[in-house]
Design a protein around this motif. Sequence first.
Motif, short mmCIF file in Angstrom:
data_model
loop_
_atom_site.label_atom_id
_atom_site.label_comp_id
_atom_site.label_asym_id
_atom_site.label_seq_id
_atom_site.Cartn_x
_atom_site.Cartn_y
_atom_site.Cartn_z
N THR A 1 -38.25 -0.89 71.98
CA THR A 1 -37.88 -1.15 70.59
C THR A 1 -37.05 -0.01 70.04
O THR A 1 -37.34 1.18 70.30
CB THR A 1 -39.13 -1.34 69.71
N SER B 1 -34.94 -9.49 67.10
CA SER B 1 -34.51 -8.51 66.11
C SER B 1 -35.13 -8.84 64.76
O SER B 1 -35.55 -9.97 64.49
CB SER B 1 -32.99 -8.50 65.99
N SER B 2 -35.12 -7.81 63.93
CA SER B 2 -35.57 -7.97 62.55
C SER B 2 -34.77 -7.00 61.70
O SER B 2 -34.72 -5.80 62.01
CB SER B 2 -37.07 -7.67 62.43
N VAL B 3 -34.15 -7.51 60.65
CA VAL B 3 -33.39 -6.66 59.74
C VAL B 3 -33.90 -6.93 58.34
O VAL B 3 -33.93 -8.08 57.88
CB VAL B 3 -31.88 -6.95 59.84
N GLN C 1 -35.56 -5.46 69.64
CA GLN C 1 -36.36 -5.53 70.87
C GLN C 1 -35.37 -5.81 72.00
O GLN C 1 -34.75 -6.87 72.04
CB GLN C 1 -37.40 -6.64 70.77
N ALA D 1 -28.87 2.33 65.26
CA ALA D 1 -29.97 2.30 66.23
C ALA D 1 -29.45 2.44 67.66
O ALA D 1 -30.00 3.21 68.46
CB ALA D 1 -30.76 1.01 66.07
N LYS E 1 -35.33 1.41 66.27
CA LYS E 1 -35.36 1.26 64.82
C LYS E 1 -34.37 2.24 64.22
O LYS E 1 -34.22 3.37 64.71
CB LYS E 1 -36.75 1.53 64.26
N ALA E 2 -33.74 1.81 63.14
CA ALA E 2 -32.84 2.73 62.43
C ALA E 2 -32.49 2.14 61.09
O ALA E 2 -32.57 0.92 60.88
CB ALA E 2 -31.58 2.99 63.25
N LYS E 3 -32.06 3.03 60.16
CA LYS E 3 -31.60 2.61 58.86
C LYS E 3 -30.07 2.70 58.81
O LYS E 3 -29.45 3.50 59.51
CB LYS E 3 -32.20 3.49 57.75
N MET F 1 -33.07 -1.77 57.10
CA MET F 1 -33.81 -1.29 58.27
C MET F 1 -33.68 -2.33 59.38
O MET F 1 -33.96 -3.52 59.18
CB MET F 1 -35.28 -1.07 57.94
N ALA F 2 -33.19 -1.90 60.55
CA ALA F 2 -33.05 -2.79 61.70
C ALA F 2 -34.07 -2.42 62.76
O ALA F 2 -34.28 -1.24 63.06
CB ALA F 2 -31.65 -2.69 62.27
N GLU F 3 -34.70 -3.45 63.35
CA GLU F 3 -35.62 -3.25 64.47
C GLU F 3 -35.17 -4.18 65.58
O GLU F 3 -35.09 -5.40 65.40
CB GLU F 3 -37.06 -3.55 64.05
#
Length: 558
Positions: A470, A446-448, A461, A485, A472-474, A457-459
């Motif tokens: 993947t 993950s990446s936030v 996997q 997301a 993605k969402a805000k 913004m969150a991504e």
Amino acid sequence: MIAHPAQKYRRFEPIKLPDRQWPNQVIEKPPIWMSTDLRDGNQALIDPMSVDTKMRYFKALMEMGFKEIEVGFPSASETDFNLVRRLIEEDVIPEDVTIEVLTQARQDLIARTVDSLKGARRAILHMYNPIAPTFRKIVYNTDKAGVKEIAERGTRWVKELTEKHPETEWVYQYSPEVFSSTEVEFAKEVCDAVSAIWKPTPQRKMIFNLPATVEMSTPNTYADQIEWMHRHLNHRDSIILSVHPHNDRGTAVAAAELAVMAGADRVEGCLFGNGERTGNVDLVTLALNLYSQGIDPGLDFSQIDQIRQLAEECTQLPVHPRHPYAGELVFTAFSGSHQDAIKKGLAKQDPQGVWEVPYLPIDPADLNRSYDAVVRVNSQSGKGGVSFLLQQHAGFELPRRLQIEFSKLIQQQSDSSGKEVNAADIVQLFDKAYLSVNTPYRFESSSVVDESQDSAMAELQLEHGNTSFTLKAKGTGPIDAVATALAEHINQPIAIVDYHEHGVGSGSDALAVSYVEMKVGNAQPVFGVGQDKNISRAAIKAIINGVNRFLSVQSEAA
């Protein structure tokens, strides 16, 4: 049982003591303790102890702090005679410990008893003879004068034979056997006659032991008997007044405590109440009752499990799991309400303050008992016990609603098995139900990124089946972004109802745990739990696990 027991059994008549003082007394110090485990306790065993076993037990009693120990009946048993000789000849007895031996009021038996004690620095020679009406009538076929003469004659023999061995400090103890069913006026008459022969002084006291040989009445009546004797015995300042309660009515502990309030200086008994019939008074319970009231009992039971094991090995008698203070289950709560109160009490207990934990009269740790045994879980248990064990063994501090939810799972497990659910089972079930929930979605990475104060913004996997993808969402923050997301992916709204987090462990092994209560669509709220070294990833895993749990419930309902 007969319909009219009064036709067969005689009610015990209380003595007249309208100005009794013992109810107003408070025990402020321990009595003199005398262990009769190796004599009265030993004679009650199916297989009496060997000399080696008695030696082991004797040394353990000294380590506990006993200063007076009755080691046997040397005139009646070669084993007991040999034990006494071994204790003396091997110089086992410390300066501050006195051994005691028992004898009947017969000249040859007294002589044999004195022989067993030759070379002892200090010894208590304990002579007894029954004086109660039933024994006068049935056993001796004599009257009051007859049994009184037995006591007087026996005392003269003790005095004559012990005076031949001035190298030993002799303490004389006399027991008017079956005192509990003897007229107190006659018991005093016999004791006064004995003390007139022995001639004790305040510097050289003798012991009068007043046994409840058979527990005949309620403890308050025994206390009345002891107070009456305490107030009427001649030369009271030269007498150590001792009691020896038996447990025929199941009230020996209460009888001993009230007897001390009534003037008794000394208590004879056994560890865990071993003894003839229903046993002697339990010295462990008596001592720890004092301890629970803030009084140093002068005995050390801080290794209570080892002491219980010693007693069981030496006597071949089990200690009941509910035995006060010492039983395996005595500090254990299965009931949900009890567990909840204990859990809250332990959480609030000041380590340096007065002990105030519900349902626990003393701190189990003072007896080297583990808190792991305080709460155990079965079908009667509730959220408090389950969450307590989970916290103790895995460090999880569940929010209250999750406690309720998870405890239902444990109860179902216990109901289906019909057995206790141990701590390891609870941790395993929690992991399976909340942490290792990897289907249909499994977290990979993950990446936030915080884009502004009110936007992130969150991504994510994730893996579904054997396919990685993947999302993605805000959102207004990291948790909202992750929830958004996932909501977009499953096409159902996700609302965060509650969130808790805490750390487990310390240093490089420290983990963060997140608890997320969420509402997916119109369904009932569901919990997700995540654990990771990174607090953000722990929260993300919690939301993913919550979604997986929701989908699993929906699938089962379909």
